[in-house]
Enzyme design. Sequence first.
Site, PDB file in Angstrom:
ATOM      1  CE1 TYR A  45       0.832  -4.026   0.823  1.00 39.08           C
ATOM      2  CE2 TYR A  45       0.976  -2.706  -1.165  1.00 39.08           C
ATOM      3  CZ  TYR A  45       1.592  -3.356  -0.104  1.00 39.08           C
ATOM      4  OH  TYR A  45       2.959  -3.330  -0.008  1.00 39.08           O
TER       5      TYR A  45
ATOM      6  NE  ARG B  47      -8.356  -3.099  18.899  1.00 40.18           N
ATOM      7  CZ  ARG B  47      -7.899  -4.019  19.748  1.00 40.18           C
ATOM      8  NH1 ARG B  47      -8.671  -4.479  20.697  1.00 40.18           N
ATOM      9  NH2 ARG B  47      -6.661  -4.470  19.625  1.00 40.18           N
TER      10      ARG B  47
ATOM     11  CE  LYS C  30       2.020  -5.413  -3.109  1.00 39.35           C
ATOM     12  NZ  LYS C  30       3.256  -4.868  -2.586  1.00 39.35           N
TER      13      LYS C  30
ATOM     14  CG  LEU D 147       5.393  -9.315  -2.197  1.00 38.20           C
ATOM     15  CD1 LEU D 147       4.192  -9.596  -1.303  1.00 38.20           C
ATOM     16  CD2 LEU D 147       5.350  -7.888  -2.689  1.00 38.20           C
TER      17      LEU D 147
HETATM   18  N1  PLP Z   1       8.989  -6.693  -1.400  1.00 37.86           N
HETATM   19  C1  PLP Z   1       8.205  -5.887  -0.660  1.00 37.86           C
HETATM   20  C2  PLP Z   1       8.259  -6.002   0.829  1.00 37.86           C
HETATM   21  C3  PLP Z   1       7.361  -4.953  -1.279  1.00 37.86           C
HETATM   22  O1  PLP Z   1       6.571  -4.163  -0.538  1.00 37.86           O
HETATM   23  C4  PLP Z   1       7.371  -4.857  -2.698  1.00 37.86           C
HETATM   24  C5  PLP Z   1       6.503  -3.901  -3.382  1.00 37.86           C
HETATM   25  O2  PLP Z   1       5.722  -3.215  -2.802  1.00 37.86           O
HETATM   26  C6  PLP Z   1       8.213  -5.705  -3.414  1.00 37.86           C
HETATM   27  C7  PLP Z   1       9.005  -6.624  -2.745  1.00 37.86           C
HETATM   28  C8  PLP Z   1       8.245  -5.657  -4.928  1.00 37.86           C
HETATM   29  O3  PLP Z   1       7.066  -6.224  -5.448  1.00 37.86           O
HETATM   30  P1  PLP Z   1       6.534  -5.796  -6.886  1.00 37.86           P
HETATM   31  O4  PLP Z   1       7.641  -6.071  -7.843  1.00 37.86           O
HETATM   32  O5  PLP Z   1       5.356  -6.673  -7.126  1.00 37.86           O
HETATM   33  O6  PLP Z   1       6.181  -4.342  -6.802  1.00 37.86           O
END
Ligand code: PLP
Length: 282
Positions: free
Chosen positions: A33, A100, A143, A199
């Site tokens: 996502y 599944r 993500k 992330l």
């Molecule tokens: N880390 C995690 C685990 C996240 O879920 C998110 C955002 O959903 C972020 C960091 C921050 O990412 P962004 O700045 O792209 O929203």
Amino acid sequence: MDALGYYNGKWGPLDEMTVPMNDRGCYFGDGIYDAALACNGVIFTLNEHVDRFFNSAKLLQIELSYSKDHLKNVLNEMLGKLDKGSFLVYWQATRGTGRRNHVFPGGESNLWIMIKPIEIVDLSKKVKLITVEDTRFLHCNIKTINLIPNILAAEKAKQEGCDEAVFHRGETVTECSHSNVHIIKDGTFITHQLDNLILPGIARSHLAKACIKLRIPVDERNYTLTELFDADEVLISSTGTLCLSAETVDGKSVGGKAADLVKKLQDQVMGEFCEATGYVKP
Ligand code: PLP
């Protein structure tokens, strides 16, 4: 309609939308996502979010049968169906539909979009954080919609009257349940390096770029819980919050020693958002 849902071309009021049980997102969480902030009909930093979305899909071998431009057009078209205001534009691709079975089903991925109102955060708000051992897997750079440790940590923070949970693997701070986390020490902005443990946050990258513009040195490296507690400032960043500073971690006071620097950084990232979307701070 205040919020919109979309599934493979069908759309309507979000709370009335349904999806097929055989969508692999429903039983394997087999999907990726992304989410962006929109205001006045403009989806902020859309190109970067769409690039990350396609990269997540590639890393999980989810085939997207459309181009980045097509996706951007669909997202803009759906946003255009709602009244003016500020929204979280969320979209996900799941690995198709089938009974599944662990192995890939083949066929088309499914595109889901959810758009709901969101308030633009007041950056002068201070946040309270807790620390939580990071028990997630080793693909946190992707993500994916699998967010069980993240939601458990976010709920724990809420139950303790806090806003976010800071993950750490042993002594090493990684990120938060739905934000990145950074510290300022002796005028340097320190943030966990881009690897498989965090992330690559879009707000994180804008914050790092803001540092460079403001001639604040950026140090991307592992840092420890001890450094977090000793920092001059502790910051969190995400699409929804841009850049907020923390006042407590685990109930202990933190930061507050480089307030001018924090204000400059916040003005820079909020300035970019206002310029791109026409948002006017109240
Ligand atoms: N880390 C995690 C685990 C996240 O879920 C998110 C955002 O959903 C972020 C960091 C921050 O990412 P962004 O700045 O792209 O929203």
